[in-house]
Design an enzyme around this catalytic site. Structure first.
Site, short mmCIF file in Angstrom:
data_model
loop_
_atom_site.label_atom_id
_atom_site.label_comp_id
_atom_site.label_asym_id
_atom_site.label_seq_id
_atom_site.Cartn_x
_atom_site.Cartn_y
_atom_site.Cartn_z
N CYS A 133 11.84 -0.11 -3.29
CA CYS A 133 11.26 -1.42 -3.02
C CYS A 133 10.53 -1.40 -1.68
O CYS A 133 11.16 -1.53 -0.62
CB CYS A 133 12.38 -2.47 -3.02
SG CYS A 133 11.81 -4.10 -2.56
N CYS A 136 10.94 -4.49 0.42
CA CYS A 136 12.22 -4.60 1.13
C CYS A 136 12.26 -3.65 2.34
O CYS A 136 12.77 -4.03 3.40
CB CYS A 136 13.39 -4.24 0.22
SG CYS A 136 13.28 -4.91 -1.44
N ASP A 137 11.76 -2.43 2.19
CA ASP A 137 12.03 -1.39 3.19
C ASP A 137 10.81 -0.87 3.94
O ASP A 137 10.96 -0.10 4.90
CB ASP A 137 12.73 -0.19 2.50
CG ASP A 137 14.03 -0.62 1.84
OD1 ASP A 137 14.71 -1.49 2.41
OD2 ASP A 137 14.37 -0.09 0.78
#
Ligand code: NAP
Length: 327
Positions: A133, A136-137
């Site tokens: 993701c 997300c990261d």
């Protein structure tokens, strides 16, 4: 006992909830405890969902769908289904939170989960540079070089998004041609920070406590080179979330739940496109769809599933009225 329980809260689940709620069935949506909203919650801007000419952020779109379902009386619970008994007229669903729901009709809209490369190092370094993701990261890799694996729309989207942080993004794809839609492919290929490693596969990920390099094999020459990178974003597609239903429902070899589909012109009775192999159980969205897997197509089959469930429940009601009259 509930009339309709919907499992899953992506575009398919929430659209089914909007339709079932507007039809007066007060559906319960078992939305998931950490995965509520489905895969769109982990995406950035959605540009191709009709009605949003300027685009809309994935999480905002899902919030709007949830609010629309609740407005008509859907009840959303943030819990996970752990066991189901789907045969017979009363379906039972038990959750990890300790609740048990009984329902006359069930709509399965559990979507899909990212696929893994299957490397030992991938598991060991998950969360330490291996990610599924970028939204997300990606932030953690500001000023670094990163690798994206895959040749579909997800890989292109991740690669383009990662250029906000990473100085360079290598896209490793196993063929010489992308699967991604033309617009996404062109955008990625035109980007100065993105370099494509064609006909290549990731065979190993190096590093002890964090990703340091990626071993990339050219499948034409069998030559392996090491690409220095601080992160690997795996974007190679998804598998259907159907494990807990598979022993009870017909599914294909990859686990997609099989639904009836359009009726033949001479087929009598119900036209239930989203009907599964068990009466009263319907399925929609990515858990049945290996082909399109779009938010809008998931929403479309969600609407169909709710209409099919409505027809089924009306049939049950008609049968019980008839039985009462016969007595
Ligand atoms: P996908 O279209 O199935 O693409 C998966 C990619 O990963 C393919 O290029 C495939 O290679 C590669 N791959 C699969 N298994 C692999 C393995 N074991 N090792 C290496 N590579 C592997 O999946 P997706 O990109 O997640 O897209 C899914 C659906 O969502 C599509 O319909 C897509 O259009 C849609 N989507 C749309 C958007 C958007 O419009 N903004 C964004 C994301 C996703 P091959 O090509 O060789 O098979």
């Amino acid at each position: 006992m509930e009339q309709v329980v919907i499992v899953g809260s992506g575009p398919a689940g929430y659209t089914a909830a909007i339709y079932a709620a507007r039809a007066g069935y007060a559906p319960v949506v078992i939305a998931g405890s950490v995965t509520a909203g489905g895969n769109l919650v982990n995406t950035t801007e959605v540009e191709n969902f009709p009605g949003f000419p300027e685009g809309i952020m994935g999480p905002d779109l899902m919030d709007k769908m949830a609010a629309q379902a609740k407005r008509f009386g859907a009840r959303v619970v943030f819990d996970d289904v752990s066991r189901v008994a789907l045969e017979g007229p009363i379906k039972t669903l038990a959750t990890l939170g300790g609740e048990t729901y009984e329902a006359a009709a069930v709509i399965l809209a559990t979507g899909s989960t990212y696929r893994e490369l299957g490397l030992a190092a991938e598991k060991r370094l998950a969360g330490k540079g291996v990610s599924y993701c970028a939204t997300c990261d990606g932030f953690f890799f500001r000023g670094k070089e990163v690798v994206v694996v895959g040749g579909g729309d997800s890989a292109m989207e991740e690669a383009i998004f990662l250029t906000k942080f990473a100085t360079k993004v290598y896209v490793v794809h196993r063929r010489g041609e992308l699967r991604a839609s033309r617009i996404m492919a062109e955008r990625a290929m035109a980007h100065a920070q993105i370099e494509f490693l064609w006909h290549s596969e990731v065979t190993d990920i190096k590093g002890e406590d964090s990703v340091e390099a990626v071993a990339v094999r050219d499948v034409r020459t069998d030559q392996t080179t090491e690409v220095a990178a601080s992160a690997v974003f795996v974007a190679i597609g998804h598998s259907p979330n159907s494990e807990i239903f598979r022993s009870q429902l017909t599914h294909d070899s990859d686990g997609y739940i099989v639904v009836h589909g359009p009726a033949a012109p001479d087929e009598p009775g119900l036209s239930a496109h989203q009907a599964t192999s068990l009466p009263g159980v319907f399925a929609c969205g990515d858990v049945v769809d290996r082909t399109y897997r779009q938010a809008v197509t998931a929403a479309g089959t969600g609407a169909q599933a709710a209409l099919d469930a409505q027809e089924y429940l009306e049939g049950l009601l008609a049968d019980s009225v008839l039985a009462a009259q016969t007595i």
